[in-house]
Design an enzyme around this catalytic site. Structure first.
Site, PDB file in Angstrom:
ATOM      1  N   LYS A 189       0.665  -1.125  -0.023  1.00  0.00           N
ATOM      2  CA  LYS A 189       0.052  -0.084  -0.097  1.00  0.00           C
ATOM      3  C   LYS A 189       0.811   1.104  -0.070  1.00  0.00           C
ATOM      4  CE  LYS A 189      -2.239   1.828   3.692  1.00  0.00           C
ATOM      5  NZ  LYS A 189      -2.146   3.136   3.661  1.00  0.00           N
ATOM      6  N   ASP A 211      -3.803   4.237  -1.668  1.00  0.00           N
ATOM      7  CA  ASP A 211      -4.824   4.670  -0.555  1.00  0.00           C
ATOM      8  C   ASP A 211      -4.913   6.215  -0.576  1.00  0.00           C
ATOM      9  OD1 ASP A 211      -6.749   4.668   1.013  1.00  0.00           O
ATOM     10  OD2 ASP A 211      -5.337   4.078   2.888  1.00  0.00           O
ATOM     11  N   LYS A 231      -7.849   8.025  -0.912  1.00  0.00           N
ATOM     12  CA  LYS A 231      -9.352   8.462  -0.189  1.00  0.00           C
ATOM     13  C   LYS A 231      -9.778   9.634  -1.120  1.00  0.00           C
ATOM     14  CE  LYS A 231      -8.313   6.343   4.177  1.00  0.00           C
ATOM     15  NZ  LYS A 231      -7.047   6.203   3.942  1.00  0.00           N
ATOM     16  N   ASP A 287     -14.049  14.865  -3.587  1.00  0.00           N
ATOM     17  CA  ASP A 287     -14.280  15.931  -4.125  1.00  0.00           C
ATOM     18  C   ASP A 287     -15.356  15.955  -5.148  1.00  0.00           C
ATOM     19  OD1 ASP A 287     -13.543  18.758  -5.347  1.00  0.00           O
ATOM     20  OD2 ASP A 287     -11.519  18.259  -4.658  1.00  0.00           O
ATOM     21  N   THR A 316     -11.030   3.641  10.673  1.00  0.00           N
ATOM     22  CA  THR A 316     -10.899   2.611  11.837  1.00  0.00           C
ATOM     23  C   THR A 316     -10.338   3.323  13.016  1.00  0.00           C
ATOM     24  OG1 THR A 316      -8.550   1.882  11.115  1.00  0.00           O
ATOM     25  CG2 THR A 316     -10.567   0.487  10.547  1.00  0.00           C
ATOM     26  N   ARG A 335       2.378  -1.100  10.884  1.00  0.00           N
ATOM     27  CA  ARG A 335       3.598  -0.920  11.754  1.00  0.00           C
ATOM     28  C   ARG A 335       3.903  -2.252  12.616  1.00  0.00           C
ATOM     29  NH1 ARG A 335       1.007   4.412  14.421  1.00  0.00           N
ATOM     30  NH2 ARG A 335      -0.863   3.284  13.616  1.00  0.00           N
TER      31      ARG A 335
END
Length: 236
Positions: free
Chosen positions: A34, A61, A63, A66, A122, A213
């Protein structure tokens, strides 16, 4: 479904050399990598192509959120730079979602990337939702927006693993469910709120698990990724 094809590692960072070295170390162990907002803003579309050239497919990614015309053109650019799937916000509404699908086709034709609708981040829980003025909780909004995305022609959705089962019931097996906020048992939740383990997510109906992570900060990222692959295979 295999553990490798279902695992996506988030290359969240700004340092180009770190991003590419981490990507190389993981290329043989994961199906997806990603590239998120931080990395993309720092290094642009060329980075997507460099990561894609290593083998795994790229999940871009950003997002997008608009007006429809702007999103359609941005979606075409996402498709052109080599992403195999990218995200738009479901909260942009039907016209914007339909424009994103059209843009993906404009940019790559028959090889258009999958467009995923982001439902609820999340990092947001019911308390945060109340602060934002929502009367319904995250679980209800996720399912409602997933249905909207499907009606708008999208074939994928980003949702917490906690809502994956409900999305699967409502949208069927044709909808690809990508779940961020995945944490192996031994890792910390960090700034995520609605998290589950890889096993819990797969059993809830998720197709692709996004892990950051716990892998990228591990002493041996490849080994950490392989442990998650094995956990997914056992759950499947």
């Amino acid at each position: 479904m295999t553990g490798k094809s279902s695992l996506c590692i988030a290359l969240d960072g700004s340092d180009r050399s770190w991003i590419l070295s981490t990507a190389r170390s993981l290329a043989d162990h994961v199906g997806w990598l990603k590239v998120g907002l931080e990395a993309f803003v720092a290094h642009g579309p060329d980075l997507v192509g460099e990561v894609a050239a290593l083998g795994p497919r790229v999940f871009l990614d950003l997002k997008l959120h608009d007006i429809p015309a702007t999103v359609q053109r941005a979606a075409a650019n996402c498709a052109k730079c080599g992403a195999a799937m990218f995200t738009v916000h479901a909260g942009g509404g039907r016209a914007m979602l339909e424009a994103a699908v059209a843009g993906a086709s404009d940019g790559a034709g028959d090889n258009a990337p999958r467009v995923l609708a982001v439902t609820v981040l999340t990092s947001l829980d019911r308390t945060a939702f109340a602060e934002l003025g929502f009367e319904r909780g995250p679980d209800e909004i996720v399912v409602s927006w997933a249905r909207l995305a499907q009606r708008s022609g999208l074939t994928g959705v980003v949702a917490s693993a906690r809502e994956a089962a409900a999305v699967r019931r409502e949208c069927g097996n044709q909808m690809c469910i990508v779940t961020p906020g995945i944490r192996p048992v031994s890792s910390q939740a960090d700034d995520q709120r609605r998290v589950l383990t890889p096993t819990e997510a797969i059993r809830a109906g998720a197709d692709i698990l996004v892990v950051g992570r716990p892998v990228t900060r591990a002493n041996d990222p490849a080994e950490a990724a392989q442990r998650i692959v094995e956990e997914i295979n056992a759950a499947v």
